[in-house]
Design a protein around this motif. Structure first.
Motif, PDB file in Angstrom:
ATOM      1  N   SER A  99      -1.881   1.863 -13.213  1.00 43.22           N
ATOM      2  CA  SER A  99      -1.694   0.881 -12.147  1.00 43.22           C
ATOM      3  C   SER A  99      -1.130  -0.439 -12.655  1.00 43.22           C
ATOM      4  O   SER A  99      -0.483  -1.174 -11.906  1.00 43.22           O
ATOM      5  CB  SER A  99      -3.023   0.631 -11.428  1.00 43.22           C
ATOM      6  N   SER A 155       0.811  -1.223   0.000  1.00 43.19           N
ATOM      7  CA  SER A 155       0.000   0.000   0.000  1.00 43.19           C
ATOM      8  C   SER A 155       0.843   1.271   0.000  1.00 43.19           C
ATOM      9  O   SER A 155       0.344   2.350  -0.308  1.00 43.19           O
ATOM     10  CB  SER A 155      -0.950   0.015   1.203  1.00 43.19           C
ATOM     11  N   SER A 176      -2.052   2.242  -5.363  1.00 48.59           N
ATOM     12  CA  SER A 176      -3.356   2.791  -4.991  1.00 48.59           C
ATOM     13  C   SER A 176      -4.183   1.739  -4.262  1.00 48.59           C
ATOM     14  O   SER A 176      -3.856   0.547  -4.255  1.00 48.59           O
ATOM     15  CB  SER A 176      -4.106   3.243  -6.248  1.00 48.59           C
ATOM     16  N   GLU A 199      -7.655   3.719 -13.763  1.00 46.18           N
ATOM     17  CA  GLU A 199      -6.265   3.832 -13.332  1.00 46.18           C
ATOM     18  C   GLU A 199      -5.358   2.974 -14.212  1.00 46.18           C
ATOM     19  O   GLU A 199      -4.712   2.036 -13.732  1.00 46.18           O
ATOM     20  CB  GLU A 199      -6.115   3.394 -11.868  1.00 46.18           C
ATOM     21  N   ARG A 235      -7.461   1.432   3.332  1.00 45.96           N
ATOM     22  CA  ARG A 235      -7.571   2.802   3.846  1.00 45.96           C
ATOM     23  C   ARG A 235      -7.263   2.843   5.351  1.00 45.96           C
ATOM     24  O   ARG A 235      -6.692   3.822   5.852  1.00 45.96           O
ATOM     25  CB  ARG A 235      -8.964   3.360   3.575  1.00 45.96           C
ATOM     26  N   THR A 245      -5.409  -0.951  -6.650  1.00 45.29           N
ATOM     27  CA  THR A 245      -4.329  -1.844  -7.066  1.00 45.29           C
ATOM     28  C   THR A 245      -4.005  -2.854  -5.970  1.00 45.29           C
ATOM     29  O   THR A 245      -3.833  -4.048  -6.235  1.00 45.29           O
ATOM     30  CB  THR A 245      -3.063  -1.045  -7.412  1.00 45.29           C
TER      31      THR A 245
END
Length: 290
Positions: A209, A25, A29, A206, A87, A32
């Motif tokens: 990626s 991470s 992203s 993306e 996240r 990804t």
């Protein structure tokens, strides 16, 4: 007692997968990192199903509407859950992020009883509740340092993982196949849906990626391998036992997580971890004997 073996296998593999995803991470992203969990796990799952039929013949899967609905729902919800966990890694330390996501056991117990017809024993409920308390302790929860955003992410992540697990169990039951073929097929189709959805998303939103994936291919291969082994364990265990029991016992993952965080990620445990680990051990014993 086969579900106990599969749960322990899943917990060990998931601890490594989370650690590897946490490392990835920092370079990729959220989407990804999420795809890395499924990308190379799909062919491994296909090989697993092939080997099952080679060594233990069984009827072929008959596709039904309710089976498709459960598979699609579980696939989408696990993508959301994984994205939320990534996240969480960015909000707090690795150990705290993984700990907050463990609220899924308690959420799965409540949702399972209310919406899925699950029936837990008194000892089972006690084990789930103690496991929930242990998770709060291990995640470093206290009112002084309470972070509403992180707490909300953790609860949302746990809820999404809980729904994923409940729908996976329902899909396995709807397949009408014997164990372990039922779990193997559900795993294969869930991974197929997830790989297609995320690959399309990255290609459209993306495209850069894919270059990141090529640059970190060895790490992504390890993530997929750990994820596939873990999913085989989870899907198999949840085909045999109530999700709440599986996820409560699965909290032994924290033992492995703390060990990995200490030895590999150089994030030493705190004193409160001892109490949390003791409570998790008690919770695991209670759900195993219930």
């Amino acid at each position: 007692m086969g579900w106990i073996f599969f749960t322990c296998l899943a917990a060990f593999s998931q601890a490594w997968r989370n650690a590897l995803q946490s490392k990835l991470s920092t370079h990729a992203s959220v989407a990804t990192v999420t795809l890395s969990r499924f990308l190379f796990a799909l062919p491994l799952a296909g090989l697993y199903v092939y080997l099952l039929y080679t060594f233990q013949p069984a009827p072929q899967l008959e596709v039904k509407h309710n089976l498709v609905a459960y598979v699609v729902a579980a696939s989408f919800m696990q993508i959301v859950a994984t994205a939320l966990m990534v996240r969480l890694f960015k909000q707090k330390s690795f150990a705290i992020g993984a700990g907050l996501a463990k609220s899924e056991a308690l959420v799965a117990a409540v949702l399972g009883v209310v919406f899925f017809g699950s029936a837990l024993t008194l000892l089972g409920w006690l084990g789930v509740l103690i496991g929930g308390i242990a998770v709060l302790i291990l995640s470093g929860f206290n009112l002084q340092n309470f972070n509403l955003k992180t707490a909300a992410l953790g609860l949302a992540c746990g809820t999404c993982f809980a729904l994923t697990s409940l729908w996976v169990r329902e899909a396995s039951l709807a397949s009408a196949l014997p164990f372990p073929h039922s779990a193997g097929w559900v795993l294969f189709w869930v991974l197929s849906c997830q790989t297609v959805i995320l690959s399309l998303y990255l290609t459209i939103k993306e495209p850069q990626s894919w270059r990141v994936i090529r640059q970190h291919l060895p790490l992504i291969l390890l993530v997929s391998l750990a994820s596939c082994i873990g999913s085989i364990g989870w899907f198999s265990a949840m085909s045999l036992q109530h999700v709440a029991y599986v996820k409560t016992l699965g909290q032994i993952e924290v033992f492995f997580t703390i060990l990995i965080a200490t030895m590999w990620l150089k994030s030493p445990p705190k004193k409160r971890d001892t109490l949390g680990l003791i409570l998790i051990a008690i919770a695991a014993i209670l759900v195993m004997v219930s």
